[in-house]
Design an enzyme around this catalytic site. Structure first.
Site, short mmCIF file in Angstrom:
data_model
loop_
_atom_site.label_atom_id
_atom_site.label_comp_id
_atom_site.label_asym_id
_atom_site.label_seq_id
_atom_site.Cartn_x
_atom_site.Cartn_y
_atom_site.Cartn_z
N ILE A 104 7.95 7.03 16.92
CA ILE A 104 7.66 7.78 15.68
C ILE A 104 6.41 8.66 15.83
CG2 ILE A 104 7.31 7.59 13.17
CD1 ILE A 104 10.01 6.43 14.05
N LEU A 140 7.92 19.45 7.33
CA LEU A 140 9.14 18.99 6.63
C LEU A 140 8.92 18.97 5.12
CD1 LEU A 140 10.10 16.06 9.03
CD2 LEU A 140 11.15 18.33 8.93
N CYS A 160 -5.06 8.49 9.37
CA CYS A 160 -5.23 7.90 10.70
C CYS A 160 -4.93 8.93 11.77
CB CYS A 160 -4.28 6.72 10.89
SG CYS A 160 -4.89 5.18 10.27
N ASP A 203 4.43 0.84 12.14
CA ASP A 203 3.19 0.22 11.67
C ASP A 203 3.01 -1.20 12.19
OD1 ASP A 203 2.63 2.51 10.32
OD2 ASP A 203 2.98 1.72 8.31
N ARG A 238 0.23 15.13 13.11
CA ARG A 238 0.93 14.66 11.90
C ARG A 238 1.19 15.87 11.03
NH1 ARG A 238 -1.16 8.83 9.91
NH2 ARG A 238 0.85 8.92 8.86
N PRO A 239 2.17 16.66 11.43
CA PRO A 239 2.45 17.89 10.70
C PRO A 239 3.04 17.62 9.31
CG PRO A 239 4.07 17.55 12.42
CD PRO A 239 3.10 16.43 12.54
N LYS A 248 0.84 -1.21 0.00
CA LYS A 248 0.00 0.00 0.00
C LYS A 248 0.88 1.26 0.00
CE LYS A 248 -1.82 1.78 3.97
NZ LYS A 248 -1.70 3.23 4.14
N ASN A 249 1.90 1.25 0.85
CA ASN A 249 2.69 2.48 0.99
C ASN A 249 3.63 2.74 -0.19
OD1 ASN A 249 1.33 2.96 3.32
ND2 ASN A 249 3.05 2.53 4.70
N ARG A 293 -8.90 0.07 4.33
CA ARG A 293 -7.97 1.06 3.77
C ARG A 293 -6.63 0.40 3.45
NH1 ARG A 293 -6.29 5.04 7.52
NH2 ARG A 293 -4.81 5.31 5.85
C1 UD1 Z 1 4.55 6.79 6.30
C2 UD1 Z 1 3.63 5.61 6.14
C3 UD1 Z 1 3.05 5.20 7.49
C4 UD1 Z 1 4.19 4.97 8.49
C5 UD1 Z 1 5.14 6.15 8.53
C6 UD1 Z 1 6.36 5.91 9.39
C7 UD1 Z 1 2.71 5.93 3.92
C8 UD1 Z 1 1.51 6.19 3.10
N1 UD1 Z 1 2.54 5.97 5.24
O1 UD1 Z 1 3.76 7.86 6.81
O2 UD1 Z 1 2.30 4.00 7.30
O3 UD1 Z 1 3.62 4.78 9.77
O4 UD1 Z 1 5.60 6.46 7.20
O5 UD1 Z 1 7.05 4.80 8.95
O6 UD1 Z 1 3.76 5.65 3.41
N2 UD1 Z 1 6.70 14.54 10.66
C9 UD1 Z 1 6.85 15.88 10.96
N3 UD1 Z 1 6.74 16.78 9.94
C10 UD1 Z 1 6.51 16.40 8.66
C11 UD1 Z 1 6.36 15.03 8.35
C12 UD1 Z 1 6.47 14.11 9.37
O7 UD1 Z 1 7.06 16.23 12.12
O8 UD1 Z 1 6.43 17.28 7.79
C13 UD1 Z 1 6.78 13.54 11.75
C14 UD1 Z 1 5.45 12.81 11.94
O9 UD1 Z 1 4.58 13.55 12.74
C15 UD1 Z 1 5.89 11.53 12.59
C16 UD1 Z 1 7.25 11.26 11.92
O10 UD1 Z 1 7.68 12.51 11.39
O11 UD1 Z 1 6.07 11.72 13.95
C17 UD1 Z 1 7.24 10.21 10.84
O12 UD1 Z 1 6.35 10.58 9.82
P1 UD1 Z 1 6.58 10.19 8.29
O13 UD1 Z 1 7.79 9.35 8.14
O14 UD1 Z 1 6.47 11.43 7.49
O15 UD1 Z 1 5.30 9.29 8.03
P2 UD1 Z 1 4.32 9.35 6.80
O16 UD1 Z 1 5.07 9.58 5.55
O17 UD1 Z 1 3.18 10.22 7.14
#
Ligand code: UD1
Length: 420
Positions: free
Chosen positions: A326, A124, A115, A304, A120-121, A21-22, A396
Site C-alpha cells: 500500500i 484520487l 505520517c 497499519d 501520499r498524493p 481513530k480512523n 496520535r
Molecule cells: C487510511 C488510514 C491509514 C491507512 C490507509 C490504508 C485514516 C485516517 N488513515 O489512510 O491509517 O494506512 O487508509 O489502509 O483512515 N493514494 C493515491 N492518491 C490518492 C490517495 C491515495 O495514490 O489520492 C495512494 C496512497 O499513496 C497509498 C494508497 O493510495 O499508497 C492508499 O491510501 P489511502 O487508502 O488513501 O490511505 P489514507 O486514506 O490516506
C-alpha cells in the site's frame, strides 16, 4: 516523550479497546454537514482527535470533548478555510475537503501533513470531486474548491483509497440525484461513516462492497452515534501478547473486522477465541514464522498492522517475509529493530525477517505512529532496558497505552529528563 521499558515480562490481563481513530476523524468531518448538534460516543482521547476538534472550531463550529464523547454544534460553521498549521498536523484533514466544500459552497485548504510513509498524493480525492462537478484549483500548496456546479455522477476510483472514498461520500451525500462510487474502499471505517450518515438521514447503500450508491438528500439531522472499536489498537495488544509470550483478553472488539489478523496469528500458533464483543489471545510457546504476509486493501491484511508483527516474528522459528503493497516507505522500523539485535533485510517492498533472534534493550527512535507501538512491543519483549523516544507519534493513535501496558504487568515508565 521517552518510554523507559524493562523487557522480559509475559503480559497478561484485560484491556478495553478504544474507539477507532480512523472512524472518528471522517465522522467528525461529516458532523459539519448536519443541521444541528451531533454527539459522537467512544471517541478516543488522542492528539489527532484534538487536532480534528481544533479544525471544527476553526470552521466556526462549537466542539467539545468530555468523558469520551465529542459534541459538535455546526450551526455557526461558516468559515471555509482551515489554517495551514492544523492541516499539516494530520493527513486525514484532507477528508474535510468534500464536507467543507458542500457545507460552505467553497473551500480553501492547504496540502495535508501526517505520517511520513513515502509519497501520499491526493490526486484520487481531487479527481473524484472534479467528477462531481466541483471546481478544484491547486496553487502554491493550497487547494481551492467551488461547488456552484456540483452534480451527481459516476465516480470510479483508480485505487480503493480509504480517504478518497470518504471524501467522495461526504461530497455526494447532499448532491441531488444518484451518485455511484465504483472500486470504493471496503474498510469497516467506511461502513461506520455510512452508518453515521444514514442515521442522520442520508440514503447510502453498498458500504463494505466496492460499489457505493448515494441518493442525495436535502438535509441531515444531528444524532448521537457510537464509534466502532479500533481494529488496529486491538491488533496492537494481540501482538503484545504474542511478543511477550503472554495472554490478553480484549473488551470491545468486532471479530469480523479482525479476520485477516486472526487467521495470520493462528497460523503462527496463537490460540484466539471470541465471545461476543470480547476476544482472547494466548501466545504459543514457539512462534511459527510467516511464509508471506502481504498488505492489501480490506479485507486483506492491513498495512497499519504490518509493523506490529515484526517484534514476534523476530522470535519466529525461521524466516518470515512481509510485503508492503500500500505505502512506499513503510519499513522505517527496521533500522530501529536492528539496533535491538534483529536480523532483517529489506528489498524494495519486502522485508525478510530471520528468526529466531532475542532482542536486547536499546535506545530507539519512533519514526511513525504504528512503528511507535511496535517499538514499545519490541522493548517489552527484549532483554534489558530500552528507551523508546517519541516526538508525539504514539499519542496520535493510542489512548492510555502507558496505563494499559502497566495494567498488563509491563515494566514501563516515562522519563523526560535530559540524561535519558
Ligand atoms: C487510511 C488510514 C491509514 C491507512 C490507509 C490504508 C485514516 C485516517 N488513515 O489512510 O491509517 O494506512 O487508509 O489502509 O483512515 N493514494 C493515491 N492518491 C490518492 C490517495 C491515495 O495514490 O489520492 C495512494 C496512497 O499513496 C497509498 C494508497 O493510495 O499508497 C492508499 O491510501 P489511502 O487508502 O488513501 O490511505 P489514507 O486514506 O490516506
Amino acid at each position: 516523550m521517552k518510554y523507559v521499558i524493562k523487557g522480559g515480562r509475559e503480559l497478561g490481563g484485560t484491556v478495553r479497546v478504544q474507539g477507532a481513530k480512523n472512524s472518528v476523524l471522517p465522522i467528525l468531518a461529516a458532523s459539519i454537514l448536519a443541521n444541528d448538534k451531533c454527539e459522537i460516543l467512544d471517541c478516543p482521547s488522542l492528539s489527532d482527535v484534538k487536532t480534528t476538534i481544533d479544525i471544527l472550531k476553526a470552521l466556526g463550529a462549537k466542539a467539545t470533548y468530555a468523558l469520551g464523547s465529542v459534541i459538535v454544534d455546526p450551526t455557526d460553521a461558516f468559515n471555509n478555510e482551515i489554517p495551514e498549521c492544523l492541516m499539516r498536523k494530520l493527513r486525514s484533514s484532507i477528508v474535510f475537503l468534500g464536507a467543507v466544500t458542500m457545507r460552505m459552497g467553497k473551500a480553501r485548504l492547504s496540502m495535508p501533513g501526517g505520517c511520513l510513509l513515502g509519497a501520499r498524493p491526493i490526486d484520487l480525492h481531487l479527481k473524484a470531486l472534479k467528477a462531481l462537478g466541483i471546481k478544484v484549483k491547486e496553487e502554491a500548496g493550497f487547494i481551492e474548491t467551488d461547488a456552484s456546479e456540483a452534480k451527481s455522477a459516476h465516480v470510479h476510483l483508480a485505487f480503493p483509497s480509504v480517504g478518497a472514498t470518504e471524501n467522495t461520500i461526504l461530497a455526494a451525500v447532499k448532491i441531488k440525484g444518484e451518485t455511484l462510487i465504483t472500486n470504493a474502499a471496503r474498510e469497516p471505517e467506511i461502513i461506520d461513516l455510512i452508518s453515521f450518515l444514514n442515521a442522520m438521514g442520508a440514503r447510502i447503500t453498498g458500504g463494505g462492497t466496492g460499489t457505493i450508491h448515494i441518493e442525495g438528500v436535502a438535509s441531515l439531522r444531528g444524532i448521537s452515534y457510537r464509534i466502532i472499536p479500533d481494529r488496529i489498537a486491538a491488533t496492537t495488544y494481540m501482538c503484545m501478547a504474542m511478543a511477550t509470550g503472554g495472554e490478553i483478553e480484549l473488551e470491545n472488539v468486532r471479530r469480523e473486522h479482525l479476520s485477516a489478523i486472526t487467521e495470520e496469528l493462528r497460523e503462527e500458533g496463537a490460540r484466539i477465541e471470541y465471545f461476543g464483543e470480547r476476544g482472547y489471545i494466548r501466545a504459543p510457546r514457539r512462534i511459527k514464522s510467516a511464509d508471506m504476509i502481504k498488505t492489501m486493501p480490506y479485507p486483506g491484511f492491513p498495512t497499519d498492522a504490518q509493523s506490529l508483527f515484526f517484534p514476534h516474528l523476530i522470535k519466529g522459528d525461521s524466516t518470515s517475509v512481509i510485503v508492503e503493497n500500500i505505502f512506499e516507505n513503510r519499513f522505517k522500523i527496521v533500522e530501529e529493530l536492528t539496533k535491538m539485535g534483529a536480523d532483517i533485510v529489506t528489498e524494495g517492498r519486502s522485508a525478510i525477517i530471520r528468526g529466531p533472534r532475542t532482542l536486547s534493550g536499546a535506545h530507539v527512535y519512533v519514526p511513525d505512529l504504528r512503528s511507535g507501538a511496535a517499538l514499545l512491543i519490541a522493548a517489552l519483549s527484549a532483554q534489558g532496558e530500552s528507551i523508546v523516544e517519541d516526538e508525539g507519534h504514539i499519542e496520535r493513535g493510542y489512548e492510555r497505552i502507558f496505563e494499559n501496558i502497566t495494567a498488563l504487568g509491563g515494566d514501563i515508565r516515562i522519563n523526560n529528563t535530559a540524561d535519558y
